[in-house]
Scaffold this motif. Structure first.
Motif, mmCIF file in Angstrom:
data_model
loop_
_atom_site.group_PDB
_atom_site.id
_atom_site.type_symbol
_atom_site.label_atom_id
_atom_site.label_comp_id
_atom_site.label_asym_id
_atom_site.label_seq_id
_atom_site.Cartn_x
_atom_site.Cartn_y
_atom_site.Cartn_z
ATOM 1 N N GLY A 1 4.116 -6.480 0.546
ATOM 2 C CA GLY A 1 3.126 -5.540 0.038
ATOM 3 C C GLY A 1 1.879 -6.246 -0.451
ATOM 4 O O GLY A 1 0.751 -5.784 -0.215
ATOM 5 N N GLY A 2 2.047 -7.386 -1.131
ATOM 6 C CA GLY A 2 0.894 -8.148 -1.578
ATOM 7 C C GLY A 2 0.083 -8.705 -0.420
ATOM 8 O O GLY A 2 -1.150 -8.671 -0.438
ATOM 9 N N ILE A 3 0.776 -9.203 0.609
ATOM 10 C CA ILE A 3 0.072 -9.766 1.766
ATOM 11 C C ILE A 3 -0.677 -8.672 2.522
ATOM 12 O O ILE A 3 -1.836 -8.831 2.898
ATOM 13 C CB ILE A 3 1.076 -10.484 2.687
ATOM 14 N N VAL A 4 0.009 -7.549 2.781
ATOM 15 C CA VAL A 4 -0.615 -6.448 3.514
ATOM 16 C C VAL A 4 -1.823 -5.919 2.764
ATOM 17 O O VAL A 4 -2.890 -5.678 3.347
ATOM 18 C CB VAL A 4 0.412 -5.326 3.762
ATOM 19 N N SER B 1 9.816 5.496 -4.167
ATOM 20 C CA SER B 1 9.486 5.854 -5.548
ATOM 21 C C SER B 1 10.092 4.863 -6.528
ATOM 22 O O SER B 1 9.448 4.462 -7.513
ATOM 23 C CB SER B 1 9.983 7.270 -5.858
ATOM 24 N N LEU B 2 11.338 4.438 -6.262
ATOM 25 C CA LEU B 2 11.989 3.480 -7.159
ATOM 26 C C LEU B 2 11.265 2.138 -7.149
ATOM 27 O O LEU B 2 11.015 1.550 -8.213
ATOM 28 C CB LEU B 2 13.444 3.292 -6.735
ATOM 29 N N ALA B 3 10.903 1.653 -5.961
ATOM 30 C CA ALA B 3 10.226 0.360 -5.858
ATOM 31 C C ALA B 3 8.835 0.392 -6.468
ATOM 32 O O ALA B 3 8.309 -0.652 -6.873
ATOM 33 C CB ALA B 3 10.141 -0.072 -4.393
ATOM 34 N N ILE B 4 8.219 1.556 -6.538
ATOM 35 C CA ILE B 4 6.904 1.681 -7.191
ATOM 36 C C ILE B 4 7.068 1.860 -8.696
ATOM 37 O O ILE B 4 6.315 1.295 -9.493
ATOM 38 C CB ILE B 4 6.132 2.871 -6.588
ATOM 39 N N LEU B 5 8.088 2.621 -9.086
ATOM 40 C CA LEU B 5 8.269 2.944 -10.501
ATOM 41 C C LEU B 5 8.705 1.726 -11.320
ATOM 42 O O LEU B 5 8.258 1.547 -12.460
ATOM 43 C CB LEU B 5 9.294 4.068 -10.640
ATOM 44 N N LEU B 6 9.571 0.880 -10.758
ATOM 45 C CA LEU B 6 10.095 -0.247 -11.529
ATOM 46 C C LEU B 6 8.990 -1.197 -11.998
ATOM 47 O O LEU B 6 8.880 -1.464 -13.201
ATOM 48 C CB LEU B 6 11.142 -1.004 -10.702
ATOM 49 N N GLY C 1 6.156 -0.593 -2.173
ATOM 50 C CA GLY C 1 7.081 0.529 -2.227
ATOM 51 C C GLY C 1 7.399 1.070 -0.852
ATOM 52 O O GLY C 1 8.561 1.365 -0.529
ATOM 53 N N VAL C 2 6.375 1.201 -0.005
ATOM 54 C CA VAL C 2 6.591 1.690 1.363
ATOM 55 C C VAL C 2 7.434 0.702 2.163
ATOM 56 O O VAL C 2 8.355 1.088 2.893
ATOM 57 C CB VAL C 2 5.243 1.947 2.056
ATOM 58 N N VAL C 3 7.142 -0.587 2.026
ATOM 59 C CA VAL C 3 7.916 -1.599 2.755
ATOM 60 C C VAL C 3 9.376 -1.576 2.311
ATOM 61 O O VAL C 3 10.293 -1.683 3.133
ATOM 62 C CB VAL C 3 7.305 -3.001 2.527
ATOM 63 N N PHE C 4 9.617 -1.420 1.007
ATOM 64 C CA PHE C 4 10.999 -1.367 0.521
ATOM 65 C C PHE C 4 11.731 -0.159 1.088
ATOM 66 O O PHE C 4 12.905 -0.247 1.462
ATOM 67 C CB PHE C 4 11.017 -1.308 -1.010
ATOM 68 N N LEU D 1 14.742 11.045 5.294
ATOM 69 C CA LEU D 1 13.438 11.184 4.641
ATOM 70 C C LEU D 1 13.575 11.209 3.124
ATOM 71 O O LEU D 1 12.774 10.592 2.407
ATOM 72 C CB LEU D 1 12.747 12.453 5.135
ATOM 73 N N VAL D 2 14.599 11.926 2.627
ATOM 74 C CA VAL D 2 14.803 11.993 1.174
ATOM 75 C C VAL D 2 15.125 10.613 0.618
ATOM 76 O O VAL D 2 14.593 10.193 -0.422
ATOM 77 C CB VAL D 2 15.926 12.999 0.842
ATOM 78 N N SER D 3 15.991 9.866 1.314
ATOM 79 C CA SER D 3 16.325 8.513 0.868
ATOM 80 C C SER D 3 15.107 7.603 0.915
ATOM 81 O O SER D 3 14.895 6.778 0.019
ATOM 82 C CB SER D 3 17.449 7.934 1.732
ATOM 83 N N PHE D 4 14.299 7.753 1.958
ATOM 84 C CA PHE D 4 13.100 6.932 2.087
ATOM 85 C C PHE D 4 12.140 7.186 0.925
ATOM 86 O O PHE D 4 11.630 6.243 0.305
ATOM 87 C CB PHE D 4 12.412 7.215 3.422
#
Length: 281
Positions: free
Chosen positions: A265-268, A186-191, A209-212, A178-181
């Motif tokens: 993420g864009g498609i969803v 967070s990283l995929a959203i922050l970048l 971010g969720v998909v990543f 869970l921590v890694s997820f």
């Protein structure tokens, strides 16, 4: 005859062929749309570009920090890179005579500015993936690019700290997952938020971010098994230069997942969360 349990048993018989046809058509359309997006974005070429830029941007920063922070950090660096014993010894010997004066202020600034090549490659990728027209420019954009690279380095350095914190929680394996997820999401959203600022579309940003994070659950499991063995094998066959090939290959996998997550993420976001305006009378 009893109906099988499940959602399909609640659909009238005469509607089931239509429902199956609608569902199959929707899934098929999403698959075709996704394949078209992969071709449009040129995900394979862009992933290789990001992998090469990551290698030439992040590794010099890590080596600079190893020279500046001293022997204690060098041991953490070799552990972070999963180096085999021979390569670890070579790295320690190469850095043992280095110190902060080896880089100097000017050298450190050059290393940091050179590392922004990765940020610029990420900006170009996100602009294409999400069809953002206006490219960030100016001093603020340069500051965001530098901050993005530093965020990546900090994330790498504190990845083990997160693992240690997860080990203190109940059910360490589940907590670690869970921590890694959360960290990967967070990283995929922050970048992209750092790189594009307000130009980053909110829906694709969050969904990507969720998909990543979900993709990285499988990738991290493969990393623990594959990467140490691949590094050892490449070192035995090709020497220290074999490490370069292995790391670039692994960075390619990570870059591919990052771009794939942004595309999905864009498609969803577009298919399921974008409201279609009602027709005007």
């Amino acid at each position: 005859m009893l109906e099988p349990p499940g959602w399909e048993s609640r659909i009238p018989r005469w509607l089931r062929p239509r429902a199956a046809l609608w569902l199959g058509g929707r899934v098929g359309r999403l698959v075709l749309h996704g394949a078209g997006e992969l071709v449009r974005v040129q995900i394979f070429d862009r992933s290789m570009t990001l992998a090469a830029q990551s290698f030439t941007s992040i590794f010099p920063l890590l080596i600079m920090l190893a020279a500046v922070l001293g022997p204690h950090y060098r041991s953490r660096l070799t552990g972070l890179l999963h180096l085999p014993a021979d390569s670890e010894r070579l790295l320690q010997e190469a850095l043992s005579g280095s110190h902060s004066n080896a880089f100097g202020l000017a050298g450190s600034v050059i290393v940091i500015l050179s590392a922004t090549g990765l940020s610029r490659a990420l900006v170009r990728s996100y602009l294409v993936v999400w069809t953002v027209e206006q490219k960030p420019a100016g001093a603020a954009a340069t500051g965001r690019q530098i901050g993005t690279v530093l965020v990546l380095v900090v994330f790498l350095l504190f990845a083990r700290v997160l693992g240690w914190l997860a080990s203190l929680l109940p059910a360490p394996h589940v907590s670690g997952l869970l921590v890694s997820f959360v960290a990967d999401c967070s990283l995929a959203i922050l970048l992209p938020w750092l790189l594009l600022g307000g130009r980053a579309p909110r829906g694709p940003l969050l969904a990507g971010g969720v998909v990543f994070g979900l993709l990285m659950i499988a990738v991290r499991g493969g990393e623990a098994i594959y990467l140490p063995r691949a590094l050892k094998s490449s070192t035995d066959k090709y020497g220290t230069i074999g490490l370069t090939f292995t790391y670039i290959g692994w960075l390619y996998v990570l870059s591919f997942c990052l771009l794939l997550a942004a595309i999905i993420g864009g498609i969803v976001s577009r298919e399921f969360f974008t409201r279609v305006p009602a027709d005007e009378p």
